[in-house]
Design an enzyme around this catalytic site. Sequence first.
Site, PDB file in Angstrom:
ATOM      1  N   GLU A 146     -12.446 -11.354   7.620  1.00 53.09           N
ATOM      2  CA  GLU A 146     -11.023 -10.625   7.677  1.00 53.09           C
ATOM      3  C   GLU A 146     -10.892  -9.573   6.871  1.00 53.09           C
ATOM      4  O   GLU A 146     -12.133  -8.877   6.573  1.00 53.09           O
ATOM      5  CB  GLU A 146      -9.994 -11.352   6.992  1.00 53.09           C
ATOM      6  CG  GLU A 146     -10.274 -12.014   5.535  1.00 53.09           C
ATOM      7  CD  GLU A 146      -9.024 -13.017   4.972  1.00 53.09           C
ATOM      8  OE1 GLU A 146      -8.018 -12.955   5.474  1.00 53.09           O
ATOM      9  OE2 GLU A 146      -9.544 -13.525   4.059  1.00 53.09           O
ATOM     10  N   TYR A 152       0.674 -17.551  -4.140  1.00 51.44           N
ATOM     11  CA  TYR A 152       1.737 -16.487  -3.570  1.00 51.44           C
ATOM     12  C   TYR A 152       1.964 -16.491  -2.014  1.00 51.44           C
ATOM     13  O   TYR A 152       1.134 -17.014  -1.388  1.00 51.44           O
ATOM     14  CB  TYR A 152       1.519 -15.144  -4.422  1.00 51.44           C
ATOM     15  CG  TYR A 152       0.708 -14.524  -3.683  1.00 51.44           C
ATOM     16  CD1 TYR A 152      -1.040 -14.711  -3.466  1.00 51.44           C
ATOM     17  CD2 TYR A 152       1.210 -13.466  -2.791  1.00 51.44           C
ATOM     18  CE1 TYR A 152      -1.646 -13.790  -3.012  1.00 51.44           C
ATOM     19  CE2 TYR A 152       0.161 -12.480  -2.129  1.00 51.44           C
ATOM     20  CZ  TYR A 152      -1.210 -12.671  -2.188  1.00 51.44           C
ATOM     21  OH  TYR A 152      -2.112 -11.820  -1.568  1.00 51.44           O
ATOM     22  N   LYS A 212      -3.813 -19.068  -0.688  1.00 55.11           N
ATOM     23  CA  LYS A 212      -3.380 -17.581  -1.050  1.00 55.11           C
ATOM     24  C   LYS A 212      -3.162 -17.562  -2.397  1.00 55.11           C
ATOM     25  O   LYS A 212      -1.816 -17.673  -3.251  1.00 55.11           O
ATOM     26  CB  LYS A 212      -1.868 -17.333  -0.365  1.00 55.11           C
ATOM     27  CG  LYS A 212      -1.572 -15.775  -0.291  1.00 55.11           C
ATOM     28  CD  LYS A 212      -0.584 -15.701   0.768  1.00 55.11           C
ATOM     29  CE  LYS A 212      -0.079 -14.142   1.222  1.00 55.11           C
ATOM     30  NZ  LYS A 212      -1.170 -13.125   1.137  1.00 55.11           N
ATOM     31  N   LEU A 255      -7.811 -15.983   5.045  1.00 51.46           N
ATOM     32  CA  LEU A 255      -6.389 -16.463   5.037  1.00 51.46           C
ATOM     33  C   LEU A 255      -5.763 -16.651   6.482  1.00 51.46           C
ATOM     34  O   LEU A 255      -6.138 -15.730   7.244  1.00 51.46           O
ATOM     35  CB  LEU A 255      -5.656 -15.386   4.276  1.00 51.46           C
ATOM     36  CG  LEU A 255      -4.136 -15.822   4.105  1.00 51.46           C
ATOM     37  CD1 LEU A 255      -4.234 -16.800   2.793  1.00 51.46           C
ATOM     38  CD2 LEU A 255      -3.257 -14.734   3.724  1.00 51.46           C
ATOM     39  N   ARG A 286      -4.150 -22.164 -24.242  1.00 49.63           N
ATOM     40  CA  ARG A 286      -5.307 -21.964 -23.244  1.00 49.63           C
ATOM     41  C   ARG A 286      -6.271 -23.035 -23.413  1.00 49.63           C
ATOM     42  O   ARG A 286      -6.849 -23.182 -24.243  1.00 49.63           O
ATOM     43  CB  ARG A 286      -5.772 -20.644 -23.550  1.00 49.63           C
ATOM     44  CG  ARG A 286      -6.960 -20.185 -22.419  1.00 49.63           C
ATOM     45  CD  ARG A 286      -7.686 -18.909 -22.836  1.00 49.63           C
ATOM     46  NE  ARG A 286      -8.568 -18.691 -22.048  1.00 49.63           N
ATOM     47  CZ  ARG A 286      -9.808 -19.046 -21.953  1.00 49.63           C
ATOM     48  NH1 ARG A 286     -10.279 -19.941 -22.868  1.00 49.63           N
ATOM     49  NH2 ARG A 286     -10.747 -18.764 -20.980  1.00 49.63           N
ATOM     50  N   ARG A 303       2.251 -22.576   4.732  1.00 46.60           N
ATOM     51  CA  ARG A 303       1.037 -21.892   4.241  1.00 46.60           C
ATOM     52  C   ARG A 303       1.122 -22.028   2.464  1.00 46.60           C
ATOM     53  O   ARG A 303       0.224 -22.408   1.905  1.00 46.60           O
ATOM     54  CB  ARG A 303       0.999 -20.701   4.618  1.00 46.60           C
ATOM     55  CG  ARG A 303      -0.465 -20.216   4.007  1.00 46.60           C
ATOM     56  CD  ARG A 303      -0.673 -18.486   4.729  1.00 46.60           C
ATOM     57  NE  ARG A 303      -0.069 -17.584   4.207  1.00 46.60           N
ATOM     58  CZ  ARG A 303       0.031 -16.353   4.602  1.00 46.60           C
ATOM     59  NH1 ARG A 303      -0.634 -16.041   5.724  1.00 46.60           N
ATOM     60  NH2 ARG A 303       1.028 -15.586   4.157  1.00 46.60           N
ATOM     61  N   HIS A 307      -8.723 -24.824 -19.812  1.00 45.20           N
ATOM     62  CA  HIS A 307      -8.904 -24.574 -18.395  1.00 45.20           C
ATOM     63  C   HIS A 307      -8.261 -26.146 -17.733  1.00 45.20           C
ATOM     64  O   HIS A 307      -7.869 -25.784 -16.808  1.00 45.20           O
ATOM     65  CB  HIS A 307     -10.489 -24.798 -18.321  1.00 45.20           C
ATOM     66  CG  HIS A 307     -11.286 -23.392 -18.466  1.00 45.20           C
ATOM     67  ND1 HIS A 307     -11.389 -22.909 -19.634  1.00 45.20           N
ATOM     68  CD2 HIS A 307     -11.738 -22.623 -17.626  1.00 45.20           C
ATOM     69  CE1 HIS A 307     -11.969 -21.615 -19.601  1.00 45.20           C
ATOM     70  NE2 HIS A 307     -12.110 -21.594 -18.251  1.00 45.20           N
TER      71      HIS A 307
END
Length: 283
Positions: A176, A30, A144, A200, A97, A49, A99
């Site tokens: 951070e 995101y 992110k 990040l 589902r 990014r 992986h």
Amino acid sequence: MIYLNGKFMPIHEAFVPVLDRGFIFGDGVYEVIPAYSRKLFRLNEHLNRLQHSLDGIRLKNPHSNEEWRHLLEQVIDCNDSDDQYIYLHITRGVAKRDHAFPVNVTPTVFIMSNPLLPPPATLLGSGVSAITAIDNRWIRCDVKAISLLPNVLLRQLAIDAHAVETILIRDGFLTEGAASNIFVVKNNVLLAPPKSNLMLPGITYDVILELAATHQIPHEVRQISETETRNADEVLLTSSTKEILPITTLDGKLVGNGKPGATFSRLYALYQNFKNTRMRSSS
Ligand code: PDD
């Protein structure tokens, strides 16, 4: 109004199937992008990014930068506030589902907007409290990722302690915040932890370092020990939604004299000026 997979709609009409890999695995990335006076701030940097995050999870970017700009601007147009923060979210899509990456699945793309309300003057005047905790996240914090459970748990520690942020320490060094980047100031030198896989790469972090360089504010980008963090004259928090905030209490002890410091005041003024100038010229 939000955007979901090619359509604009009111948020209460937006649904994602339960087999979306974002829901099942947290398999997505995101961005949070501020828009001031309806103009996107540092869009190219956010899109770079985003590309880095997509590369990090091996997901093809579903849009070109021009397409992203167009979509984001449309979301801004159909929402009320002049200042908004845009949340952009991409998952690996809907699949049985398993992986293993699904084959030939279209990613889910979701964009929403919320009013952007910078921290009130009272908070800027007094500063905020933070606590520290061991950074127990994975070692791809440069991605992110939407799988934010460790950040959520760490940030909640701050909320439980009536603080605003949790400052993270890994192997004796500052990384951070749970949802922000952290700077410290010692003897009028602004110190920033170096970008690595352990944090990040904040867009606001970059703006602050650029401002420091342009305005001859002494600064160093280097590892900052836990002890240096605890003995700092000032501690500063940055993020796209909070901009720059002074942390004046850390683990219940005053930071410096317990008041927002000179470096904060300088950077805050420079940031506001930079933002306003940029918004007056072009996005
Ligand atoms: N978070 N580090 C972490 C872990 C973050 O979640 C954020 C921002 C930052 C600051 O990055 P930037 O300056 O680009 O906003 C650093 C956003 C705002 C969020 O998750 O809501």
